[in-house]
Design an enzyme around this catalytic site. Structure first.
Site, mmCIF file in Angstrom:
data_model
loop_
_atom_site.group_PDB
_atom_site.id
_atom_site.type_symbol
_atom_site.label_atom_id
_atom_site.label_comp_id
_atom_site.label_asym_id
_atom_site.label_seq_id
_atom_site.Cartn_x
_atom_site.Cartn_y
_atom_site.Cartn_z
ATOM 1 N N TYR A 1 0.861 -1.183 0.000
ATOM 2 C CA TYR A 1 0.000 0.000 0.000
ATOM 3 C C TYR A 1 0.897 1.232 0.000
ATOM 4 O O TYR A 1 1.465 1.603 1.025
ATOM 5 C CB TYR A 1 -0.910 -0.019 1.223
ATOM 6 C CG TYR A 1 -1.978 1.064 1.257
ATOM 7 C CD1 TYR A 1 -2.153 1.957 0.211
ATOM 8 C CD2 TYR A 1 -2.813 1.180 2.355
ATOM 9 C CE1 TYR A 1 -3.139 2.926 0.247
ATOM 10 C CE2 TYR A 1 -3.804 2.147 2.412
ATOM 11 C CZ TYR A 1 -3.962 3.021 1.354
ATOM 12 O OH TYR A 1 -4.939 3.982 1.397
ATOM 13 N N LYS B 1 -0.741 -1.117 -4.488
ATOM 14 C CA LYS B 1 -1.890 -0.222 -4.437
ATOM 15 C C LYS B 1 -1.337 1.187 -4.533
ATOM 16 O O LYS B 1 -0.788 1.713 -3.567
ATOM 17 C CB LYS B 1 -2.696 -0.415 -3.146
ATOM 18 C CG LYS B 1 -3.915 0.511 -3.063
ATOM 19 C CD LYS B 1 -4.626 0.369 -1.726
ATOM 20 C CE LYS B 1 -5.770 1.375 -1.607
ATOM 21 N NZ LYS B 1 -6.409 1.338 -0.273
ATOM 22 N N VAL C 1 -8.638 -0.851 -6.132
ATOM 23 C CA VAL C 1 -9.024 -1.037 -4.738
ATOM 24 C C VAL C 1 -9.978 0.108 -4.425
ATOM 25 O O VAL C 1 -9.571 1.247 -4.239
ATOM 26 C CB VAL C 1 -7.815 -1.025 -3.793
ATOM 27 C CG1 VAL C 1 -8.283 -1.166 -2.339
ATOM 28 C CG2 VAL C 1 -6.852 -2.149 -4.147
#
Length: 298
Positions: free
Chosen positions: A132, A160, A202
């Protein structure tokens, strides 16, 4: 390894501030029935850092029970690497498909520390990992150089990308090709990122509008860009709510207004009120009044 729409689902609470297991089962199943490609639990939107480790594992179990074999990723986000590694190990034993790891919540790690943190957590679980990268919210930038250093470890399979710089998607693909599955993590950059080559999203507002979110992705994959852009433009005022200090309250209110679920949050957060609440309610009313018919996409 992963692609498509992965909702960052919200946690549901009872009036006594315990997890509402039945309501999570209903809401997560709604996502699956709409055609999403997996579920991510306990992220920022899922209030993961506000949950105990046991509660986070309970949410994981709920998601797995309704996912129908689709991937279920556990978000790992704690202040100490030791605690992250412990949760990652427990998630692996509980059957998580993979992890989404936030590099550091409180202390802003330097590049060497970032690599060490991510590597330690990945080794603890020995599961596929989505990194992330969110320098806006968490103040740690997972740079191309860090991605290059981590590329030798096959457990790191996805990024992400939430740097808020749409150029980063192209830069990752130019440098690494298909080494990493690139997901956009910013709702109001989704069309742009998918057009630039991201393989997934996402998503946040998907919790209230899963059919529309899935439709945008599928239209993009079918190269029906004009149809996807028209739907995205309708969705955009709501997608902007994802980019806010109050994203949890914003999106939980939208979800409640559209799907009839609860908007309860865990303290120190409080539900929206006053002018901010009225603005979200107005956006939802306008969106529902103008909700488009969805085109079919392969």
């Amino acid at each position: 390894m992963w692609s498509g729409i992965l909702p960052a689902v919200t946690a549901k609470f009872t009036p006594n501030d315990t997890l509402d297991i039945k309501e999570m089962e209903r809401c997560f199943a709604y996502q699956i029935s709409a055609g999403v490609d997996g579920i991510i639990v306990n992220g920022s939107l899922g209030e993961g850092p506000m949950l105990s480790h046991d509660e986070r594992l309970d949410v994981l179990h709920v998601a797995k029970s309704v996912a129908g074999g689709r991937p279920v990723l556990m978000t790992i986000a704690d202040a100490a690497t030791r605690d992250c590694a412990s949760l990652a190990e427990r998630a692996a034993k509980a059957g998580a498909t993979g992890l989404m790891i936030v590099p550091s919540l409180v202390y802003h790690t330097n590049p060497k520390e970032t690599v060490a943190t991510l590597s330690t957590i990945a080794a603890a679980a020995d599961l596929p990992v989505m990194i992330y990268s969110n320098r806006i919210a968490y103040r740690v930038d997972v740079t191309l150089e860090i991605m290059d250093e981590l590329a030798a470890d096959k457990r790191f399979v996805a990024i992400k990308e939430s740097s808020d710089d749409i150029r980063r998607t192209t830069e990752i693909i130019n440098r690494f090709g298909d080494r990493y599955d690139v997901f956009t993590g910013v709702d109001n950059l989704a069309f742009e990122a998918l057009a630039a080559g991201a393989v997934g999203w996402v998503a946040g507002l998907v919790v209230a509008f899963p059919e529309e979110t899935v439709a945008i992705y599928r239209l993009m994959k079918a190269k029906r860009y004009d149809e996807a852009l028209a739907l995205y433009r309708w969705f955009r005022p709501l997608l902007d709510l994802d980019v806010s200090t109050y994203l949890v309250q914003n999106l939980k209110l939208v979800e409640a207004l559209v799907t009839g679920t609860t908007e309860m949050v865990r303290a120190p957060r409080l539900p929206l009120e006053g002018a901010r609440r009225a603005e979200v309610e107005k956006l939802v009313a306008e969106a529902l009044a103008n909700r488009p018919l969805l085109a079919k996409a392969a």
